[in-house]
Design an enzyme around this catalytic site. Structure first.
Site, PDB file in Angstrom:
ATOM      1  CD1 TRP A 119      -2.676   1.485   0.525  1.00 37.81           C
ATOM      2  CD2 TRP A 119      -2.017   1.799   2.433  1.00 37.81           C
ATOM      3  NE1 TRP A 119      -3.593   2.808   0.773  1.00 37.81           N
ATOM      4  CE2 TRP A 119      -3.003   2.982   2.347  1.00 37.81           C
ATOM      5  CE3 TRP A 119      -1.578   1.944   3.965  1.00 37.81           C
ATOM      6  CZ2 TRP A 119      -3.346   3.654   3.265  1.00 37.81           C
ATOM      7  CZ3 TRP A 119      -1.920   2.761   4.960  1.00 37.81           C
ATOM      8  CH2 TRP A 119      -2.991   3.741   4.424  1.00 37.81           C
ATOM      9  CG  ASP A 200      -2.523  -2.487   7.313  1.00 36.18           C
ATOM     10  OD1 ASP A 200      -3.843  -2.441   7.584  1.00 36.18           O
ATOM     11  OD2 ASP A 200      -2.054  -1.986   6.656  1.00 36.18           O
ATOM     12  CE  LYS A 235     -10.552   0.030   1.365  1.00 38.64           C
ATOM     13  NZ  LYS A 235      -9.473   1.090   1.892  1.00 38.64           N
TER      14      LYS A 235
HETATM   15  C1  LIG Z   1      -3.292  -2.258   3.339  1.00 36.92           C
HETATM   16  C2  LIG Z   1      -4.007  -1.038   3.769  1.00 36.92           C
HETATM   17  N1  LIG Z   1      -3.775  -0.552   5.053  1.00 36.92           N
HETATM   18  C3  LIG Z   1      -4.490   0.522   5.715  1.00 36.92           C
HETATM   19  C4  LIG Z   1      -5.339   1.084   4.630  1.00 36.92           C
HETATM   20  C5  LIG Z   1      -6.047   2.455   5.470  1.00 36.92           C
HETATM   21  O1  LIG Z   1      -7.594   2.394   5.543  1.00 36.92           O
HETATM   22  P1  LIG Z   1      -8.234   3.609   6.153  1.00 36.92           P
HETATM   23  O2  LIG Z   1      -9.013   4.165   5.007  1.00 36.92           O
HETATM   24  O3  LIG Z   1      -9.176   2.822   7.085  1.00 36.92           O
HETATM   25  O4  LIG Z   1      -7.273   4.568   6.720  1.00 36.92           O
HETATM   26  C6  LIG Z   1      -5.729   0.651   3.398  1.00 36.92           C
HETATM   27  C7  LIG Z   1      -6.385   1.470   2.506  1.00 36.92           C
HETATM   28  O5  LIG Z   1      -6.747   1.182   1.451  1.00 36.92           O
HETATM   29  C8  LIG Z   1      -4.899  -0.216   3.008  1.00 36.92           C
HETATM   30  O6  LIG Z   1      -5.072  -0.797   1.611  1.00 36.92           O
END
Ligand SMILES: Cc1ncc(COP(=O)(O)O)c(C=O)c1O
Length: 386
Positions: A119, A200, A235
């Site tokens: 990410w 994560d 999500k």
């Molecule tokens: C691997 C990963 N970690 C963390 C996040 C962050 O999510 P949030 O929108 O809840 O901050 C995302 C969002 O796309 C993600 O893909």
């Protein structure tokens, strides 16, 4: 000027595109068959109840709503545990940042290892917290799978105390996850090398189900401490802008967990004082009310199944048009994303000739496909790969 965010840049170009057939496969959100971010019925009901109660919006405690923190812990680990602390955070990103700031106190000289690719915010987030960030091999473009030998070799060579960020499921950006056997091997290396795992979990419920997707988190939590974990409802409850997530720490004992919580609260207090109330209240209601919880699970399953159906439709439609094209690997990938194997040139052709916007790495958001655009997209992909 700071560099522009590459993914948000794609969306800006998409918005400006006048082609009525345009499709944005670059985003990282789930959209329904009408191409809209859904408002889940469980959310609508929880919100209506809350609104009817007429309760005021006072401050939450520094570590968030207790009913939320407890509900999240049960969701993550199947039960509440005395040696685990869970604090409400501003989305998964906020959970990662609390963990990163805490790690900076505990292990200021450690290097943070993220998957290659990962990410895109992982690197920047840990760098912003003051760490050096390096990557371990993860994706093998040749096999469309995990370069597990490379990953293991790199982890085996790390010095004790280094931090390893692991995607629990629905790997972003590739969609390629570790098998259960591979998770056991990663755990063994992490324990043997005395590394600090940071799991994560941003897509719980999007791969196989709530409990199945918590497999890696539970495997680590059962076997060792400390384990750092960030989780998100962006999500899974379609609450993106509400910023609802959590940071959990698996400590070695109840006593250690208490001391860790006191430090974590200082981090939160000096950053944003306490988390926002609205989204946390909604999720707490869903997690703690049996009827809303059942409704959420069925809506979550609906999102998961629709993504799987779109993976299948994409593969079938491309193979129909280009017999022999091997896109079967897309069916093995999980979650919102797919590393489609499309080259940068093919992605740019999709953009300029068909107004279909993917990321230059070939990442597409499968959840942006729907019954109205699937033919158009499959047709365009078939033309650029021929
Ligand atoms: C691997 C990963 N970690 C963390 C996040 C962050 O999510 P949030 O929108 O809840 O901050 C995302 C969002 O796309 C993600 O893909």
């Amino acid at each position: 000027m700071a560099p522009a965010d590459p993914i948000l840049g794609v969306t800006e170009t998409y918005v400006a595109d006048q082609n009525p057939k345009k499709v944005n496969l670059g985003v990282g959100v789930y959209t329904d068959d009408n191409g809209k971010v859904p408002l889940l019925e469980c959310v609508r009901r929880a919100e209506a109840e809350r609104s009817k109660s007429g309760a005021p919006w006072s401050y939450l405690p520094i570590d968030g709503l207790a009913a939320y923190d407890q509900g999240v812990q049960r969701l993550l680990f199947g039960e509440q545990r005395k040696n685990v602390v869970t604090v409400q955070a501003l989305g998964g990103t906020g959970g990662l940042k609390i963990g990163a700031d805490f790690l900076r106190l505990l292990a200021p000289r450690a290097t943070v290892w993220i998957s290659d690719p990962s990410w895109e915010n992982h690197r920047q987030l840990f760098e912003a917290a003051g760490f050096e960030v390096k990557s371990y091999p993860y994706y093998d473009a040749r096999t469309h799978g995990v370069d597990f030998a490379g990953m293991r070799r790199t982890l085996e060579g790390l010095p004790a105390g280094d931090i390893v960020v692991l995607h629990a499921c629905c790997h972003n950006p590739t969609g390629v996850d570790l098998s259960r056997e591979q998770w056991s091997e990663v755990l063994a290396v992490v324990q043997a090398r005395r590394l600090l795992p940071f799991v994560d979990l941003a897509y719980q419920g999007f791969a196989d189900g709530i409990d199945a997707d918590a497999y890696a988190a539970r495997l680590f939590a059962d076997a060792m401490s400390p384990v750092f974990l960030s989780s998100s409802f962006s999500k899974s409850v379609s609450l993106y802008g509400e910023r609802v997530g959590a940071f959990s720490l698996v400590a070695g004992s109840e006593e250690e967990a208490k001391r860790a919580l006191s430090q974590i609260k200082r981090i939160v207090r000096t950053n944003y004082s306490n988390p926002p109330s609205h989204g946390g209240q909604i999720v707490a209601a869903i997690l703690n009310n049996a009827e809303l919880r059942r409704l959420w699970e069925s809506e979550l399953a609906g999102m998961r199944d629709r993504i799987k159906a779109m993976r299948k439709a994409l593969v079938d439609n491309i193979q129909k048009r280009v017999p022999g094209a091997d896109f079967g690997f897309v069916l093995q990938q999980r979650g919102l994303f797919s590393y489609s194997g499309l080259s940068r040139e093919q992605v740019l052709r999709l953009r300029s000739e068909y107004s279909i916007y993917a990321i230059e790495s070939g990442r597409i958001c499968v959840a942006a496909l729907n019954s109205r655009n699937i033919d158009y997209v499959a047709d365009a992909i078939a033309k650029v790969i021929r």
